[in-house]
Design an enzyme around this catalytic site. Structure first.
Site, PDB file in Angstrom:
ATOM      1  CB  CYS A  75      34.051  40.688  43.006  1.00  0.00           C
ATOM      2  SG  CYS A  75      35.095  40.138  44.375  1.00  0.00           S
ATOM      3  CB  CYS A 186      40.455  36.376  41.131  1.00  0.00           C
ATOM      4  SG  CYS A 186      40.593  38.081  41.738  1.00  0.00           S
TER       5      CYS A 186
END
Length: 265
Positions: A75, A186
């Site tokens: 992440c 992302c």
């Protein structure tokens, strides 16, 4: 269990890290994998750094209690908020983290104009600013926060009208600037690559970091003599939200039906 046979723990705010998990499975098929999706707290991109650090510490502890020999922080937002603290918390544990692919994008661009799709948290982070200063001083970088996109992907809507309309709106400013290289900042975003391909010119290079993370994990494990060999155990999954919801989405994003445990931390 021998150290090299222990699993690798991978975690993300939600199902986006499955894009990284796929790359790890493809490159390191002998590795047994544990995956935690913190779906009850998604998206991290709109949360405070302190909140994200607390979640990452709880999940890191959970995975290490289940025997993980290494951790992958799949992440970008969590990396920016918590990677340094996690390395201090687990000094003996190899930790591989994510960051937007600024360096390869700056090298790849032909016209010196690079677009970045990412969460607000990533774009506002000191880590991202440092990447720009270090690797992108000679190119123009145009950033686009993407509120709502993680939620569409979490819902499994990779091709629908709402996701298409959202992406068209988000891409507009970047396309207007004439960017020839696009960073997916992302881990959720690679899942909409097929839709992106329909919405941008074919000569725009799209760059994400999933494969690079898998290569880095291989290097780290090899250096510490922790590379597995032989047959991997079946992957194990947990979510902090409803297991049945993640079980519904796994065939779409992971490619097979799996049972999902409940994460109570």
């Amino acid at each position: 269990m021998a150290a090299e046979s222990a699993p690798v723990g991978v975690f993300d705010s939600g199902v986006g890290g499955l894009s990284v998990l796929r790359e790890i499975r493809a490159r390191l098929p002998a590795e047994s994998l544990l995956y935690v999706a913190d779906n009850a707290h998604v998206p991290y991109g709109e949360k405070s750094a302190e909140y994200i650090r607390e979640r990452c510490e709880r999940i890191g502890d959970f995975l290490l209690e289940r025997g993980a020999k290494a951790l992958v922080l799949a992440c970008n937002t969590a990396t920016a908020a918590a990677a340094a603290e996690l390395r201090e918390r687990y000094p003996q544990v190899p930790l591989v983290a994510m960051e937007p692919a600024v360096k390869p994008a700056a090298a790849a661009t032909r016209n010196g104009r690079v677009g970045v799709l990412a969460t607000t948290g990533t774009l506002k982070s000191a880590r991202f600013a440092a990447l720009l200063d270090r690797f992108a001083s000679d190119v123009q970088v145009f950033t686009q926060p993407c509120p709502g996109l993680v939620e569409r992907i979490e819902a499994g809507d990779l091709h629908g009208a709402r996701t298409r309309a959202l992406l068209e709106r988000l891409l507009g400013p970047i396309l207007e600037q004439g960017c020839d290289t696009l960073i997916l900042g992302c881990t959720h975003y690679p899942f909409v690559k097929p839709l992106l391909a329909e919405l941008i010119p074919a000569d725009i290079a799209v760059i994400d970091t999933g494969a690079a993370v898998a290569r880095q994990l291989e290097r780290v494990l090899s250096t510490r003599a922790l590379l597995a060999s032989g047959q991997a155990a079946a992957p194990r999954f947990w979510t902090s939200a409803l297991p049945e919801e993640m079980e519904r989405i796994l065939p779409i994003l992971w490619g097979s039906q799996e049972s999902v445990g409940k994460l109570d931390v």
